[in-house]
Design a protein around this motif. Structure first.
Motif, PDB file in Angstrom:
ATOM      1  N   UNK A   1      11.752  29.391  79.427  1.00  0.00           N
ATOM      2  CA  UNK A   1      12.420  30.568  80.082  1.00  0.00           C
ATOM      3  C   UNK A   1      11.477  31.505  80.668  1.00  0.00           C
ATOM      4  N   UNK A   2      10.486  31.639  80.424  1.00  0.00           N
ATOM      5  CA  UNK A   2       9.259  32.195  81.184  1.00  0.00           C
ATOM      6  C   UNK A   2       8.951  31.701  82.493  1.00  0.00           C
ATOM      7  N   UNK A   3       8.921  30.567  82.272  1.00  0.00           N
ATOM      8  CA  UNK A   3       8.592  29.702  83.752  1.00  0.00           C
ATOM      9  C   UNK A   3      10.007  29.684  84.742  1.00  0.00           C
ATOM     10  N   UNK A   4      11.161  29.759  84.300  1.00  0.00           N
ATOM     11  CA  UNK A   4      12.208  29.479  84.962  1.00  0.00           C
ATOM     12  C   UNK A   4      12.619  31.000  85.376  1.00  0.00           C
ATOM     13  N   UNK A   5      12.710  31.980  84.446  1.00  0.00           N
ATOM     14  CA  UNK A   5      13.014  33.298  84.828  1.00  0.00           C
ATOM     15  C   UNK A   5      14.572  33.545  84.330  1.00  0.00           C
ATOM     16  N   UNK A   6      15.126  32.426  83.571  1.00  0.00           N
ATOM     17  CA  UNK A   6      16.592  32.617  83.064  1.00  0.00           C
ATOM     18  C   UNK A   6      16.536  32.006  81.792  1.00  0.00           C
ATOM     19  N   UNK A   7      17.605  32.431  80.858  1.00  0.00           N
ATOM     20  CA  UNK A   7      17.776  31.747  79.406  1.00  0.00           C
ATOM     21  C   UNK A   7      18.537  30.335  79.656  1.00  0.00           C
ATOM     22  N   UNK A   8      17.842  29.455  78.890  1.00  0.00           N
ATOM     23  CA  UNK A   8      18.190  28.143  79.080  1.00  0.00           C
ATOM     24  C   UNK A   8      19.514  27.931  78.585  1.00  0.00           C
ATOM     25  N   UNK A   9      20.020  28.745  77.740  1.00  0.00           N
ATOM     26  CA  UNK A   9      21.328  28.442  76.878  1.00  0.00           C
ATOM     27  C   UNK A   9      22.257  28.710  77.848  1.00  0.00           C
ATOM     28  N   UNK A  10      22.530  29.664  78.790  1.00  0.00           N
ATOM     29  CA  UNK A  10      23.560  30.088  79.717  1.00  0.00           C
ATOM     30  C   UNK A  10      23.345  30.053  81.116  1.00  0.00           C
ATOM     31  N   UNK A  11      21.985  30.224  81.439  1.00  0.00           N
ATOM     32  CA  UNK A  11      21.579  30.401  82.733  1.00  0.00           C
ATOM     33  C   UNK A  11      21.475  32.022  83.170  1.00  0.00           C
ATOM     34  N   UNK A  12      21.637  32.720  82.313  1.00  0.00           N
ATOM     35  CA  UNK A  12      21.729  34.173  82.851  1.00  0.00           C
ATOM     36  C   UNK A  12      20.275  34.699  83.080  1.00  0.00           C
ATOM     37  N   UNK A  13      19.949  35.438  84.020  1.00  0.00           N
ATOM     38  CA  UNK A  13      18.611  35.886  84.393  1.00  0.00           C
ATOM     39  C   UNK A  13      18.107  36.620  83.212  1.00  0.00           C
ATOM     40  N   UNK A  14      16.606  36.639  82.990  1.00  0.00           N
ATOM     41  CA  UNK A  14      16.271  37.249  81.609  1.00  0.00           C
ATOM     42  C   UNK A  14      16.453  38.806  81.531  1.00  0.00           C
ATOM     43  N   UNK A  15      16.974  39.168  82.449  1.00  0.00           N
ATOM     44  CA  UNK A  15      17.276  40.635  82.783  1.00  0.00           C
ATOM     45  C   UNK A  15      18.802  40.770  82.671  1.00  0.00           C
ATOM     46  N   UNK A  16      19.540  39.918  82.603  1.00  0.00           N
ATOM     47  CA  UNK A  16      20.964  39.889  82.426  1.00  0.00           C
ATOM     48  C   UNK A  16      21.547  39.173  81.331  1.00  0.00           C
ATOM     49  N   UNK A  17      23.088  39.520  81.339  1.00  0.00           N
ATOM     50  CA  UNK A  17      23.863  38.928  80.280  1.00  0.00           C
ATOM     51  C   UNK A  17      24.875  37.504  80.791  1.00  0.00           C
ATOM     52  N   UNK A  18      25.091  37.646  81.984  1.00  0.00           N
ATOM     53  CA  UNK A  18      25.909  36.339  82.574  1.00  0.00           C
ATOM     54  C   UNK A  18      25.166  35.627  83.562  1.00  0.00           C
ATOM     55  N   UNK A  19      25.438  34.210  83.792  1.00  0.00           N
ATOM     56  CA  UNK A  19      24.749  33.420  84.688  1.00  0.00           C
ATOM     57  C   UNK A  19      24.535  34.072  86.084  1.00  0.00           C
ATOM     58  N   UNK A  20      25.687  34.649  86.599  1.00  0.00           N
ATOM     59  CA  UNK A  20      25.784  35.271  88.172  1.00  0.00           C
ATOM     60  C   UNK A  20      25.198  36.602  87.975  1.00  0.00           C
ATOM     61  N   UNK A  21      24.819  37.446  87.117  1.00  0.00           N
ATOM     62  CA  UNK A  21      24.228  38.668  87.197  1.00  0.00           C
ATOM     63  C   UNK A  21      22.922  38.416  88.174  1.00  0.00           C
ATOM     64  N   UNK A  22      22.712  39.583  88.884  1.00  0.00           N
ATOM     65  CA  UNK A  22      21.524  39.481  89.983  1.00  0.00           C
ATOM     66  C   UNK A  22      20.269  40.029  89.137  1.00  0.00           C
ATOM     67  N   UNK A  23      19.444  39.073  89.044  1.00  0.00           N
ATOM     68  CA  UNK A  23      18.106  39.338  88.342  1.00  0.00           C
ATOM     69  C   UNK A  23      17.452  40.689  89.198  1.00  0.00           C
ATOM     70  N   UNK A  24      16.989  41.435  87.801  1.00  0.00           N
ATOM     71  CA  UNK A  24      16.524  43.013  88.311  1.00  0.00           C
ATOM     72  C   UNK A  24      14.831  42.341  88.347  1.00  0.00           C
ATOM     73  N   UNK A  25      14.471  42.200  89.377  1.00  0.00           N
ATOM     74  CA  UNK A  25      12.753  41.830  89.487  1.00  0.00           C
ATOM     75  C   UNK A  25      11.981  43.015  89.381  1.00  0.00           C
ATOM     76  N   UNK A  26      12.442  44.228  89.215  1.00  0.00           N
ATOM     77  CA  UNK A  26      11.475  45.251  88.875  1.00  0.00           C
ATOM     78  C   UNK A  26      11.503  45.826  87.625  1.00  0.00           C
ATOM     79  N   UNK A  27      12.204  45.049  86.617  1.00  0.00           N
ATOM     80  CA  UNK A  27      12.307  45.498  85.412  1.00  0.00           C
ATOM     81  C   UNK A  27      10.923  45.056  84.539  1.00  0.00           C
ATOM     82  N   UNK A  28      10.684  45.956  83.592  1.00  0.00           N
ATOM     83  CA  UNK A  28       9.446  45.414  82.688  1.00  0.00           C
ATOM     84  C   UNK A  28       9.738  45.614  81.200  1.00  0.00           C
TER      85      UNK A  28
END
Length: 453
Positions: A312-339
């Protein structure tokens, strides 16, 4: 969507072979209607936002006659002959070729052809007329004149046939109209390209919800071309079948990764710009586009060595549902500034999500990809990082990317991925080709006829 055949075996219809056009037709007449049949699946943004885009297709149950069972078929009453998936069609004629904005079917076959040395403009015209006539028949569930098994054409199953031109083909037809981008892509450091999957002169892209129908159509069309060209390669692929996943769900590749979340979907203004150059690029020909076809080997042996957090670190998304690591749903916009708590980016600088994105709105593509998984010939031991053979599987992705201008849209994205994409640890491009996709045609015309005028 019903998946069962009709309750009774209908009498086979009389074959209605379609003859080939005998003469040139006037292309100045009215264009055909682009209206689609009501039972035709369609892209739906609303469903995409709630569950995402479609990698659906169809395969039928093994056919067992009612007579053999001593009575009525066990799936009796589930669907009528008119509504069963095998009878669904995609329109062949129209301003644009089907198979690009079409909801992806379950199976594909990309066939690369090498024109004979003696090929001429006139021989190409004849070939394209034959291919167009037979493809139009097959996609509508009719048997072409040279079909020796016409009953195999009776279930079109959303078959589409898309024709693409390599550099040599366009030069033979209209040398002054060769787009500047119709050439090999620049070399990338991750590439280990094999000649077997290289540039071809002509492309037949066949997509279908039924493997038997696809195989039959492929054979019929290849019989058409054998007096004009030879087969250079065939790339077979697959996605989920109808009923295997909910309609509208994004396909997964064989890494288990949701693949294709950030697509500009058909029906949106962005899709028109990205694929057909409307309001942003200059199309090489009206209603034409380009296809970059990349064959990407996926090393599942080394992927197996990584745990889920590393993947998931390599992809930047959760493998289970495709949500970005900063979001909850697959089509949530990734927050590239989040730390995170330690001050490190939640979505790493080397993640695929970050590397594939650009602040330049022109750097977008439309992907319509398929998985491949070939018979294993050497299953002993493990393959290592960078290997493209060995291990327990020969697996990968047929990456079909459509865009108005590959140089301005595809190449910048690939350069960023080439520089720093952690997924490169497990993926190796082994094939690459670029094709010009001409517009569609009206009835009586042929694919590519606008280049002959």
């Amino acid at each position: 969507m019903p998946t069962d055949p009709a309750s009774t075996d209908p009498a086979p219809p009389d074959p209605a072979p379609r003859g080939r056009a005998a003469a040139e037709t006037d292309l100045s007449g009215p264009a055909p209607s682009d209206a689609a049949p009501t039972d035709r699946p369609a892209w739906n943004r609303r469903s995409l936002l709630t569950g995402a885009v479609a990698g659906a297709g169809v395969t039928g149950l093994g056919a067992v006659s009612a007579a053999a069972l001593g009575g009525q078929a066990p799936w009796s009453g589930a669907a009528t002959d008119e509504t069963r998936p095998g009878q669904r069609t995609e329109p062949f004629h129209g301003a644009r070729q089907a198979g690009v904005a079409t909801l992806p079917q379950a199976f594909c076959a990309f066939v690369g052809l090498k024109l004979d040395a003696a090929a001429t403009r006139d021989s190409l015209r004849r070939l394209l007329r034959v291919l167009t006539d037979d493809a139009a028949a097959l996609t509508s569930g009719q048997a072409p004149v040279n079909d020796q098994e016409p009953w195999l054409a009776e279930n079109p199953s959303r078959l589409t046939v898309t024709v693409g031109f390599g550099p040599r083909t366009v030069k033979l037809i209209a040398p002054s109209r060769v787009p500047q981008w119709l050439r090999p892509l620049p070399a990338f450091g991750v590439d280990r390209l094999q000649e077997a999957w290289g540039q071809a002169d002509l492309l037949l892209q066949l997509c279908c919800d039924d493997k038997l129908t696809l195989a039959h159509a492929q054979r019929v069309l290849l019989k058409d071309v054998r007096s004009f060209a030879s087969v250079q390669w065939v790339q077979d692929g697959f996605r989920n079948t109808v009923g295997a996943t909910p309609d509208g769900q994004t396909m997964r590749n064989l890494f288990g990764q949701v693949d294709g979340t950030s697509n500009p979907y058909p029906g949106e203004a962005d899709h028109e710009k990205v694929v057909y150059g409307q309001s942003g690029f200059t199309p090489w020909v009206q209603d034409g586009t380009s296809l970059v076809l990349r064959r990407i080997h996926m090393n599942l042996d080394t992927w197996d060595e990584a745990d889920t957090p590393a993947r998931e670190d390599a992809v930047g998304r959760r493998l289970s549902d495709g949500a970005p690591l900063t979001g909850q749903q697959e089509h949530d916009e990734p927050d590239l500034d989040a730390v995170g708590p330690l001050g490190f980016p939640v979505i790493s600088s080397y993640s695929h999500v970050r590397r594939s994105r650009s602040p330049n709105p022109d750097e977008k593509i439309f992907r319509r990809v398929y998985n491949y998984d070939l018979a294993v010939h050497d299953a002993s031991g493990r393959s290592r990082s960078g290997d493209v053979s060995g291990g327990v599987s020969t697996t990968g992705l047929i990456f079909a990317s459509y865009q108005a201008d590959p140089v301005k849209q595809f190449v910048p994205i690939q350069r960023r991925l080439d520089e720093l994409d952690m997924l490169n640890t497990w993926t190796v491009p082994i094939g690459s080709a670029v094709f010009a996709i001409p517009p569609g045609c009206r009835e009586g015309g042929f694919v590519g006829d606008v280049l002959f005028t």
